[in-house]
Write a protein that holds these residues in place. Structure first.
Motif, mmCIF file in Angstrom:
data_model
loop_
_atom_site.group_PDB
_atom_site.id
_atom_site.type_symbol
_atom_site.label_atom_id
_atom_site.label_comp_id
_atom_site.label_asym_id
_atom_site.label_seq_id
_atom_site.Cartn_x
_atom_site.Cartn_y
_atom_site.Cartn_z
ATOM 1 N N ILE A 295 -12.812 11.912 -15.551
ATOM 2 C CA ILE A 295 -13.673 10.885 -16.156
ATOM 3 C C ILE A 295 -14.156 11.348 -17.524
ATOM 4 O O ILE A 295 -14.152 10.592 -18.493
ATOM 5 C CB ILE A 295 -14.850 10.546 -15.226
ATOM 6 C CG1 ILE A 295 -14.312 9.881 -13.952
ATOM 7 C CG2 ILE A 295 -15.848 9.630 -15.924
ATOM 8 C CD1 ILE A 295 -15.339 9.695 -12.869
ATOM 9 N N LYS A 296 -14.548 12.621 -17.617
ATOM 10 C CA LYS A 296 -14.993 13.154 -18.914
ATOM 11 C C LYS A 296 -13.862 13.104 -19.935
ATOM 12 O O LYS A 296 -14.086 12.771 -21.102
ATOM 13 C CB LYS A 296 -15.494 14.591 -18.752
ATOM 14 C CG LYS A 296 -16.835 14.698 -18.087
ATOM 15 C CD LYS A 296 -17.274 16.154 -17.993
ATOM 16 C CE LYS A 296 -18.621 16.284 -17.319
ATOM 17 N NZ LYS A 296 -19.051 17.679 -17.198
ATOM 18 N N ASP A 297 -12.646 13.430 -19.517
ATOM 19 C CA ASP A 297 -11.498 13.364 -20.424
ATOM 20 C C ASP A 297 -11.267 11.927 -20.896
ATOM 21 O O ASP A 297 -10.995 11.685 -22.082
ATOM 22 C CB ASP A 297 -10.238 13.907 -19.743
ATOM 23 C CG ASP A 297 -10.283 15.418 -19.522
ATOM 24 O OD1 ASP A 297 -11.091 16.096 -20.199
ATOM 25 O OD2 ASP A 297 -9.496 15.907 -18.676
ATOM 26 N N LEU A 298 -11.370 10.973 -19.971
ATOM 27 C CA LEU A 298 -11.210 9.564 -20.342
ATOM 28 C C LEU A 298 -12.283 9.136 -21.346
ATOM 29 O O LEU A 298 -11.997 8.434 -22.313
ATOM 30 C CB LEU A 298 -11.275 8.661 -19.106
ATOM 31 C CG LEU A 298 -10.005 8.518 -18.302
ATOM 32 C CD1 LEU A 298 -10.259 7.721 -17.038
ATOM 33 C CD2 LEU A 298 -8.917 7.848 -19.123
ATOM 34 N N PHE B 177 -12.387 -0.806 -22.388
ATOM 35 C CA PHE B 177 -11.427 -0.172 -21.495
ATOM 36 C C PHE B 177 -11.883 -0.429 -20.066
ATOM 37 O O PHE B 177 -13.057 -0.248 -19.735
ATOM 38 C CB PHE B 177 -11.367 1.340 -21.777
ATOM 39 C CG PHE B 177 -10.459 2.102 -20.865
ATOM 40 C CD1 PHE B 177 -9.088 2.045 -21.025
ATOM 41 C CD2 PHE B 177 -10.971 2.877 -19.837
ATOM 42 C CE1 PHE B 177 -8.249 2.756 -20.183
ATOM 43 C CE2 PHE B 177 -10.140 3.591 -18.992
ATOM 44 C CZ PHE B 177 -8.767 3.528 -19.170
ATOM 45 N N ASN B 178 -10.948 -0.853 -19.213
ATOM 46 C CA ASN B 178 -11.260 -1.129 -17.814
ATOM 47 C C ASN B 178 -10.193 -0.456 -16.954
ATOM 48 O O ASN B 178 -9.009 -0.688 -17.149
ATOM 49 C CB ASN B 178 -11.289 -2.640 -17.568
ATOM 50 C CG ASN B 178 -11.877 -3.005 -16.225
ATOM 51 O OD1 ASN B 178 -12.512 -2.178 -15.571
ATOM 52 N ND2 ASN B 178 -11.682 -4.242 -15.817
ATOM 53 N N LEU B 179 -10.626 0.373 -15.982
ATOM 54 C CA LEU B 179 -9.711 1.084 -15.100
ATOM 55 C C LEU B 179 -10.094 0.803 -13.660
ATOM 56 O O LEU B 179 -11.263 0.956 -13.286
ATOM 57 C CB LEU B 179 -9.780 2.598 -15.372
ATOM 58 C CG LEU B 179 -9.011 3.497 -14.394
ATOM 59 C CD1 LEU B 179 -7.512 3.297 -14.547
ATOM 60 C CD2 LEU B 179 -9.385 4.948 -14.600
ATOM 61 N N GLU C 252 -13.741 1.926 -9.917
ATOM 62 C CA GLU C 252 -13.637 1.075 -11.094
ATOM 63 C C GLU C 252 -14.438 1.705 -12.223
ATOM 64 O O GLU C 252 -15.573 2.137 -12.016
ATOM 65 C CB GLU C 252 -14.180 -0.321 -10.806
ATOM 66 C CG GLU C 252 -14.034 -1.245 -12.001
ATOM 67 C CD GLU C 252 -14.486 -2.676 -11.706
ATOM 68 O OE1 GLU C 252 -14.750 -2.995 -10.541
ATOM 69 O OE2 GLU C 252 -14.576 -3.446 -12.650
ATOM 70 N N LEU C 253 -13.828 1.751 -13.413
ATOM 71 C CA LEU C 253 -14.481 2.314 -14.599
ATOM 72 C C LEU C 253 -14.342 1.293 -15.714
ATOM 73 O O LEU C 253 -13.241 0.875 -16.047
ATOM 74 C CB LEU C 253 -13.813 3.642 -15.008
ATOM 75 C CG LEU C 253 -14.327 4.309 -16.277
ATOM 76 C CD1 LEU C 253 -15.760 4.784 -16.088
ATOM 77 C CD2 LEU C 253 -13.435 5.468 -16.662
#
Length: 158
Positions: free
Chosen positions: A6-9, A21-23, A29-30
């Motif tokens: 998550i930190k890398d994203l 951005f939606n993952l 879900e992010l």
């Protein structure tokens, strides 16, 4: 997803030109958005909070007022007939950048002569003189935004 992923994203998103951005990965879900409050959530037991971008604290500045310069000279009032803009737009004193100006001070102008162009909504409108005479003052600069009924030229009839 683990915390390091998550930190890398977040780092990649922050450095990119993306604004949103939606993952979605299973129950995870992010959602990231640079234009509004961002949220990161999961429907599992734990919730991962996204660190908000840190804005720099405003720096206090003291603005010194410009010195007031009083002049006793007044611009002389020029008598004549005004040619005014019939619309709001950008005034062009030349037909194109590489051509000379339509009319300038001391030029003779006849009734119906084009004195400038006012561009409004990508339409070029030729502004013509209503009177014949000599241009005694040009009141606008090339590519200046003009208002409706704003004086553009002063013509001394004769």
């Amino acid at each position: 997803m683990d915390l390091n992923e998550i930190k890398d994203l977040l780092t990649l998103f922050d450095q990119s030109t993306l604004t949103e951005f939606n993952l979605k990965d299973g129950s995870f879900e992010l959602y990231l958005n640079k234009n509004s409050m961002s949220r990161a959530q999961t429907t599992q037991v734990e919730t991962v909070a996204q660190p908000q971008p840190v804005a720099a604290a405003p720096v206090a500045q003291t603005v010194q007022p410009a010195p007031v310069v009083e002049t006793t000279e007044q611009k002389p009032v020029v008598a004549g007939t005004e040619i005014v803009s019939p619309l709001v737009g950008v005034a062009y004193l030349k037909p194109s950048p590489d051509k000379p100006t339509f009319k300038q001070v001391d030029d003779h102008v006849a009734k119906g002569d084009v004195v400038c162009i006012v561009e409004a909504m990508k339409v070029m409108n030729e502004i013509t003189s209503d009177v014949s005479g000599e241009i005694v003052e040009v009141l606008v600069e090339n590519e200046q935004v003009v208002e409706f009924n704003q004086p553009l030229f002063i013509v001394k009839e004769g």
